[in-house]
Design a protein around this motif. Sequence first.
Motif, short mmCIF file in Angstrom:
data_model
loop_
_atom_site.label_atom_id
_atom_site.label_comp_id
_atom_site.label_asym_id
_atom_site.label_seq_id
_atom_site.Cartn_x
_atom_site.Cartn_y
_atom_site.Cartn_z
N LEU A 93 30.82 9.70 58.13
CA LEU A 93 29.57 9.65 57.38
C LEU A 93 29.37 8.26 56.80
CD1 LEU A 93 29.60 12.98 55.30
CD2 LEU A 93 28.17 12.47 57.29
N ARG A 94 28.09 7.87 56.69
CA ARG A 94 27.73 6.67 55.94
C ARG A 94 26.76 7.07 54.84
NH1 ARG A 94 31.17 5.23 59.00
NH2 ARG A 94 31.30 3.27 60.17
N VAL A 95 26.90 6.44 53.68
CA VAL A 95 25.99 6.66 52.56
C VAL A 95 25.30 5.33 52.26
CG1 VAL A 95 25.72 7.49 50.20
CG2 VAL A 95 27.54 8.42 51.65
N TYR A 96 23.96 5.39 52.18
CA TYR A 96 23.16 4.19 51.95
C TYR A 96 22.32 4.35 50.70
CZ TYR A 96 24.19 3.53 56.94
OH TYR A 96 24.81 3.42 58.15
N ASP A 97 22.03 3.23 50.03
CA ASP A 97 21.06 3.25 48.95
C ASP A 97 19.67 3.03 49.54
OD1 ASP A 97 20.75 0.50 49.41
OD2 ASP A 97 21.96 -0.09 47.68
N LEU A 98 18.64 2.95 48.70
CA LEU A 98 17.27 2.85 49.20
C LEU A 98 16.93 1.48 49.75
CD1 LEU A 98 15.27 5.03 46.65
CD2 LEU A 98 16.21 5.66 48.89
N ASP A 99 17.84 0.51 49.59
CA ASP A 99 17.68 -0.78 50.25
C ASP A 99 18.35 -0.78 51.62
OD1 ASP A 99 16.21 -2.09 48.21
OD2 ASP A 99 18.06 -2.35 47.05
N ALA A 100 18.83 0.39 52.04
CA ALA A 100 19.53 0.56 53.33
C ALA A 100 20.88 -0.15 53.34
CB ALA A 100 18.66 0.11 54.50
N GLU A 101 21.43 -0.38 52.16
CA GLU A 101 22.76 -0.99 52.05
C GLU A 101 23.82 0.11 51.98
OE1 GLU A 101 23.49 -4.15 52.26
OE2 GLU A 101 21.40 -4.81 52.40
N GLU A 102 24.89 -0.05 52.74
CA GLU A 102 25.97 0.94 52.73
C GLU A 102 26.74 0.88 51.42
OE1 GLU A 102 30.20 1.36 54.89
OE2 GLU A 102 28.50 1.28 56.29
N ILE A 103 26.94 2.08 50.81
CA ILE A 103 27.72 2.13 49.58
C ILE A 103 28.98 2.98 49.73
CG2 ILE A 103 25.71 1.70 48.11
CD1 ILE A 103 25.69 4.66 47.41
N GLN A 104 29.09 3.73 50.83
CA GLN A 104 30.31 4.50 51.07
C GLN A 104 30.41 4.84 52.55
OE1 GLN A 104 30.60 8.30 49.06
NE2 GLN A 104 32.80 8.49 49.39
N SER A 105 31.64 4.82 53.06
CA SER A 105 31.94 5.27 54.41
C SER A 105 33.02 6.34 54.31
CB SER A 105 32.42 4.10 55.28
OG SER A 105 32.78 4.54 56.56
N VAL A 106 32.76 7.49 54.92
CA VAL A 106 33.71 8.62 54.88
C VAL A 106 34.22 8.86 56.29
CG1 VAL A 106 34.00 11.06 54.37
CG2 VAL A 106 32.50 9.66 52.93
N ALA A 107 35.51 8.79 56.47
CA ALA A 107 36.10 8.95 57.80
C ALA A 107 36.05 10.40 58.24
CB ALA A 107 37.54 8.46 57.79
N ALA A 108 35.85 10.61 59.55
CA ALA A 108 35.97 11.94 60.12
C ALA A 108 37.45 12.30 60.22
CB ALA A 108 35.32 12.00 61.49
N PRO A 109 37.82 13.57 60.00
CA PRO A 109 39.23 13.94 60.07
C PRO A 109 39.76 13.87 61.49
CG PRO A 109 37.88 15.89 59.84
CD PRO A 109 36.95 14.72 59.70
N ALA A 110 41.04 13.65 61.62
CA ALA A 110 41.68 13.64 62.93
C ALA A 110 41.81 15.07 63.45
CB ALA A 110 43.06 12.99 62.83
N GLY A 111 42.08 15.19 64.74
CA GLY A 111 42.40 16.49 65.29
C GLY A 111 43.78 16.93 64.83
#
Length: 442
Positions: A93-111
């Motif tokens: 997942l990526r989380v962006y503010d309203l300026d389209a700037e990334e403020i968090q990246s959440v990794a997908a879990p491994a198998g």
Amino acid sequence: MPESRIRRSRVLLATATLVALTVTLPAQAGARPLEKKAPGADGLPAVRPLAETAALYDDEEGGNADADDPAIWRNAADPGRSLVVATAKEGGLRVYDLDAEEIQSVAAPAGPGPDDAPGRFNNVDLVHGLKLSTGRADLAVTSDRGNDRLRFYRIDRDRSGGPLTDVTDPAVPPVFSAGQEEINEQRTAYGLATWTDRATGRSYALVSRRETTRVALLELLPGRSGTVSYRTVRTLDLPSAFRLPDGTSWTPCLEPGELPQVEGMVVDPANGVLYAGQEDVGIWRMRADLTGRPRLIDKVREYGVPGTYDEETEECAAGADPGFGGKRLAADVEGLTLIPESGDDGYLIASSQGDNTFAAYDRETGDGNEYEGGFRVAAASARLDGSEECDGAAALNAPLGRRYPNGLLVVQDGDETPRSGGREATGFKFVDLADVLDVLDD
């Protein structure tokens, strides 16, 4: 090559007329800006993005990140600090503010094992005020197609380390698969839409199964220590074969064993109606509780076109078009979102991925969701391009501070202008919702 392009290259629908959308960019700084509503070669007006996210790259250097689907969370206490939560497939997942700037990246879990499929976040939606054991919370819900599960993230705008916290119950079961061997075949949780039943207050997720026509209704359940799980309430299988007006039967040409899948979905909270995009068929309308009979409200242009699959080329050769398809959608039907207005007014928006346009339908079901017009998201400048091959879209018709006082439309761009050599890239475009309403209300 992004997965959506690989899939489409195997389904050659030669009879559809796909128009290349070209934009004339200013030759230099200070040149006359592009007209907001200038029509393209297809006659549809254009809207221009105000911002875009940084490009995502689907390779090892870029973290195997492939933009797909966005959701918009409104910060009621401070609307200008609202967020966009978006999926990046194996990139999480990526989380962006309203300026389209990334403020968090959440990794997908491994198998679970080194040879098992890794986590792959496909679609995302929001649930507001879900009652957990630790109190009510807003959640981002995503379909983890790699592990055939849903995952849940509590949204806390000012939490140290980022607004999203994983609150998925560790014991959540697979949505569709009987075991890990079946999960590895990847006929797993795919499209996603959330719904809260106003009559009961219960919250649900509607989840489609990849490469099949199945849609499942899952009730969301609070677990221990503020976690969330789910249970399957019922499933529904949409048709895979269709009777045509000339009495013949038609099935979309796909790889052997595949059925025409659903991905883009959205629920109208006012009336509990689910809209589901069957990619190679059209848009269905049905009850969100999956009871009653679904109705096909519009078809793709390629509906009814016969095709013959060639195993050597892994492509479908299209036959003569019998003329039974629709006029507004070019396969695939992808992202669906709603722009509600007062009462039953407003629009259902669908991404027509095959011709890089968006179609708008009346939200009022009593009129049969009549077609209201369309638009393109075109380049705003030489540096800020438009949206092509759009997979996902989300709209919020509410003030979002100074930047978007009239609301926001976020669309995926499946062909982002590369910013690192010749690498293929994806991303998201942010569009002032007032511009969209202007062209639709004209």
